[in-house]
Write a protein that holds these residues in place. Sequence first.
Motif, short mmCIF file in Angstrom:
data_model
loop_
_atom_site.label_atom_id
_atom_site.label_comp_id
_atom_site.label_asym_id
_atom_site.label_seq_id
_atom_site.Cartn_x
_atom_site.Cartn_y
_atom_site.Cartn_z
N ARG A 86 0.83 -1.21 0.00
CA ARG A 86 0.00 0.00 0.00
C ARG A 86 0.86 1.26 0.00
O ARG A 86 0.57 2.24 -0.68
N MET A 87 1.92 1.22 0.76
CA MET A 87 2.80 2.38 0.83
C MET A 87 3.49 2.62 -0.52
O MET A 87 3.60 3.76 -0.98
N ALA A 88 3.92 1.55 -1.17
CA ALA A 88 4.56 1.67 -2.48
C ALA A 88 3.56 2.20 -3.52
O ALA A 88 3.89 3.06 -4.34
N ALA A 89 2.33 1.70 -3.47
CA ALA A 89 1.30 2.16 -4.41
C ALA A 89 0.98 3.63 -4.17
O ALA A 89 0.81 4.41 -5.12
N SER A 90 0.91 4.04 -2.92
CA SER A 90 0.63 5.44 -2.59
C SER A 90 1.77 6.34 -3.07
O SER A 90 1.54 7.42 -3.61
N ALA A 91 3.00 5.91 -2.87
CA ALA A 91 4.16 6.69 -3.31
C ALA A 91 4.17 6.82 -4.83
O ALA A 91 4.46 7.89 -5.38
N LEU A 92 3.84 5.75 -5.53
CA LEU A 92 3.79 5.78 -6.99
C LEU A 92 2.70 6.73 -7.48
O LEU A 92 2.92 7.52 -8.40
N LEU A 93 1.54 6.69 -6.86
CA LEU A 93 0.45 7.58 -7.23
C LEU A 93 0.85 9.04 -7.00
O LEU A 93 0.58 9.91 -7.84
N LEU A 94 1.48 9.32 -5.89
CA LEU A 94 1.94 10.67 -5.60
C LEU A 94 2.95 11.15 -6.64
O LEU A 94 2.89 12.29 -7.12
N LEU A 95 3.86 10.29 -7.03
CA LEU A 95 4.86 10.63 -8.04
C LEU A 95 4.20 10.93 -9.38
O LEU A 95 4.55 11.91 -10.04
N VAL A 96 3.24 10.13 -9.78
CA VAL A 96 2.53 10.35 -11.05
C VAL A 96 1.80 11.69 -11.02
O VAL A 96 1.82 12.45 -11.99
N LEU A 97 1.15 12.01 -9.90
CA LEU A 97 0.45 13.29 -9.79
C LEU A 97 1.41 14.47 -9.87
O LEU A 97 1.12 15.48 -10.51
N LEU A 98 2.56 14.36 -9.23
CA LEU A 98 3.54 15.44 -9.29
C LEU A 98 4.07 15.66 -10.70
O LEU A 98 4.20 16.79 -11.16
N VAL A 99 4.35 14.57 -11.40
CA VAL A 99 4.85 14.68 -12.78
C VAL A 99 3.78 15.28 -13.68
O VAL A 99 4.06 16.15 -14.50
N ALA A 100 2.53 14.85 -13.53
CA ALA A 100 1.45 15.39 -14.34
C ALA A 100 1.26 16.88 -14.08
O ALA A 100 1.01 17.66 -15.00
N THR A 101 1.39 17.31 -12.85
CA THR A 101 1.26 18.72 -12.52
C THR A 101 2.37 19.53 -13.17
O THR A 101 2.13 20.61 -13.72
N GLU A 102 3.59 19.03 -13.15
CA GLU A 102 4.71 19.75 -13.76
C GLU A 102 4.55 19.84 -15.27
O GLU A 102 4.84 20.86 -15.87
N ILE A 103 4.07 18.78 -15.91
CA ILE A 103 3.87 18.80 -17.36
C ILE A 103 2.80 19.82 -17.71
O ILE A 103 2.93 20.58 -18.66
N GLY A 104 1.72 19.86 -16.95
CA GLY A 104 0.66 20.82 -17.20
C GLY A 104 1.15 22.25 -17.03
O GLY A 104 0.79 23.14 -17.81
N ALA A 105 1.97 22.51 -16.06
CA ALA A 105 2.49 23.86 -15.83
C ALA A 105 3.42 24.28 -16.96
O ALA A 105 3.42 25.43 -17.39
N THR A 106 4.21 23.36 -17.49
CA THR A 106 5.11 23.67 -18.59
C THR A 106 4.33 24.03 -19.84
O THR A 106 4.66 24.98 -20.54
N ARG A 107 3.29 23.32 -20.14
CA ARG A 107 2.49 23.63 -21.32
C ARG A 107 1.84 24.99 -21.22
O ARG A 107 1.74 25.70 -22.19
N THR A 108 1.40 25.36 -20.07
CA THR A 108 0.77 26.66 -19.88
C THR A 108 1.75 27.79 -20.15
O THR A 108 1.42 28.76 -20.81
N LYS A 109 2.97 27.66 -19.68
CA LYS A 109 3.97 28.70 -19.89
C LYS A 109 4.28 28.87 -21.37
O LYS A 109 4.47 29.98 -21.83
#
Length: 82
Positions: free
Chosen positions: A6-29
């Motif tokens: 569960r901890m590994a799955a939660s960490a993976l989900l958090l990582l995916v969300l962070l990467v998606a947020t950064e990609i979205g911010a880059t496109r906006t700029k």
Amino acid sequence: MAPSRRMAASALLLLVLLVATEIGATRTKVAEARDCLSQSHKFKGACLSSSNCAGVCRTENFPDGECHTHNFARKCFCKRAC
């Protein structure tokens, strides 16, 4: 084993969300910094120096200019924010 998975799955989900947020911010700029180009009417000859091109573009009421290849020839294009 279950808490570790569960901890590994939660960490993976958090990582995916962070990467998606950064990609979205880059496109906006990128979308905000759009320039419109117009070929210079006063520049004569092949455009070899973007600083010369920018100087001519300023006489045409554009803030900047740069050389670009167009139909296999170097041309001066004036640019401004759209």
